[in-house]
Design a protein around this motif. Structure first.
Motif, mmCIF file in Angstrom:
data_model
loop_
_atom_site.group_PDB
_atom_site.id
_atom_site.type_symbol
_atom_site.label_atom_id
_atom_site.label_comp_id
_atom_site.label_asym_id
_atom_site.label_seq_id
_atom_site.Cartn_x
_atom_site.Cartn_y
_atom_site.Cartn_z
ATOM 1 N N UNK A 184 0.830 -1.204 0.000
ATOM 2 C CA UNK A 184 0.000 0.000 0.000
ATOM 3 C C UNK A 184 0.868 1.260 0.000
ATOM 4 N N UNK A 185 1.938 1.245 0.784
ATOM 5 C CA UNK A 185 2.836 2.401 0.819
ATOM 6 C C UNK A 185 3.461 2.641 -0.546
ATOM 7 N N UNK A 186 3.914 1.577 -1.186
ATOM 8 C CA UNK A 186 4.518 1.716 -2.508
ATOM 9 C C UNK A 186 3.515 2.285 -3.506
ATOM 10 N N UNK A 187 2.290 1.816 -3.459
ATOM 11 C CA UNK A 187 1.238 2.332 -4.336
ATOM 12 C C UNK A 187 0.983 3.815 -4.071
ATOM 13 N N UNK A 188 0.899 4.175 -2.797
ATOM 14 C CA UNK A 188 0.635 5.575 -2.429
ATOM 15 C C UNK A 188 1.763 6.486 -2.896
ATOM 16 N N UNK A 189 2.998 6.020 -2.755
ATOM 17 C CA UNK A 189 4.145 6.811 -3.214
ATOM 18 C C UNK A 189 4.098 7.024 -4.722
ATOM 19 N N UNK A 190 3.758 5.974 -5.452
ATOM 20 C CA UNK A 190 3.711 6.083 -6.912
ATOM 21 C C UNK A 190 2.631 7.059 -7.362
ATOM 22 N N UNK A 191 1.466 6.998 -6.733
ATOM 23 C CA UNK A 191 0.387 7.923 -7.087
ATOM 24 C C UNK A 191 0.767 9.352 -6.728
ATOM 25 N N UNK A 192 1.354 9.528 -5.541
ATOM 26 C CA UNK A 192 1.752 10.861 -5.091
ATOM 27 C C UNK A 192 2.820 11.448 -5.999
ATOM 28 N N UNK A 208 3.325 10.739 -9.128
ATOM 29 C CA UNK A 208 2.715 11.048 -10.416
ATOM 30 C C UNK A 208 1.972 12.383 -10.350
ATOM 31 N N UNK A 209 1.298 12.635 -9.237
ATOM 32 C CA UNK A 209 0.584 13.899 -9.079
ATOM 33 C C UNK A 209 1.553 15.061 -8.934
ATOM 34 N N UNK A 210 2.635 14.859 -8.184
ATOM 35 C CA UNK A 210 3.623 15.915 -8.003
ATOM 36 C C UNK A 210 4.289 16.278 -9.324
ATOM 37 N N UNK A 211 4.488 15.277 -10.177
ATOM 38 C CA UNK A 211 5.149 15.517 -11.464
ATOM 39 C C UNK A 211 4.325 16.447 -12.348
ATOM 40 N N UNK A 265 9.029 16.298 -4.206
ATOM 41 C CA UNK A 265 8.688 14.884 -4.279
ATOM 42 C C UNK A 265 8.698 14.268 -2.886
ATOM 43 N N UNK A 266 7.789 13.337 -2.598
ATOM 44 C CA UNK A 266 7.825 12.650 -1.300
ATOM 45 C C UNK A 266 9.041 11.761 -1.199
ATOM 46 N N UNK A 267 9.493 11.528 0.036
ATOM 47 C CA UNK A 267 10.647 10.664 0.231
ATOM 48 C C UNK A 267 10.284 9.227 -0.130
ATOM 49 N N UNK A 268 11.179 8.522 -0.815
ATOM 50 C CA UNK A 268 10.875 7.139 -1.205
ATOM 51 C C UNK A 268 10.751 6.226 -0.014
#
Length: 203
Positions: free
Chosen positions: A174-182, A184-187, A194-197
């Motif tokens: 879930x964390x990995x998914x949330x990071x990827x979505x976040x 993508x939105x930041x880009x 960018x959020x920390x990986x």
């Protein structure tokens, strides 16, 4: 003669002072810092605390996920919310069944910190909701992972330790998914940070 005697006294005093300083330094260097195990024990979560945190966190994830399906603008965020409802709902059901076996009671409502976050999310819609919700999902899952890892390693209830161990992969996914979505939105927003990986912070 007097000068020689005074010089001798001064030399003796300096030598004694140097020896005392060296001894004090040796004692200071010899003082042991708390071991990793001792520090771990100081921060170890009790069974009651872990159970309460896990139960409240599950309720929050389900409630926030339902909210995302109505308030989110991005289809990815709505899909993520649906997955939170399904998977955290299942995890909460498992915890409720486990609670019966270990003679513990599920709380009737989530903790105040989760209520406050949920109330804040209810005030937002569209893109603003998407940003806030996903930011909370990153933060919340990082916190959950730290708590579940700690109890899985150091907990004193075998069944709850097993629950923590088997739930961890879901939380990490879930964390990995949330990071990827976040990300993508930041880009899509020039100059946005960018959020920390995953794994860059220590819960």
């Amino acid at each position: 003669m007097t000068r020689i005697f005074v010089a001798t006294l001064l030399a003796s005093a300096l030598a004694a002072g140097g020896a005392s300083a060296q001894q004090a330094g040796s004692e200071g260097m010899g003082t042991k810092a708390p071991s990793g195990q001792q520090m771990q024990q100081q921060t170890q979560m009790s069974t009651e605390e872990f159970f309460k945190e896990a139960a409240s966190g599950g309720m929050f994830e389900v409630a926030a996920g339902k909210l995302a399906q109505d308030a989110a603008e991005d289809p990815q965020v709505r899909e993520f919310g649906q997955r939170m409802v399904t998977e955290h709902g299942k995890s909460s059901d498992e915890l409720a069944e486990l609670a019966k076996k270990i003679d513990m009671s599920m709380p009737s409502d989530m903790e105040s910190k989760h209520k406050q976050t949920l109330d804040s999310l209810k005030e937002q819609k569209g893109a603003a909701f998407d940003r806030t919700y996903m930011r909370e999902m990153v933060s919340d899952h990082r916190n959950d992972i730290a708590i579940f890892q700690s109890y899985a390693q150091n907990g004193d209830n075998a069944e709850l330790k097993q629950f923590a161990q088997t739930t961890l992969p879901m939380l990490q996914e879930h964390l990995q998914m949330a990071l990827e979505i976040t990300q993508a939105e930041k880009a899509e927003v020039p100059g946005a940070s960018q959020p920390e990986p995953m794994g860059s912070q220590t819960r």
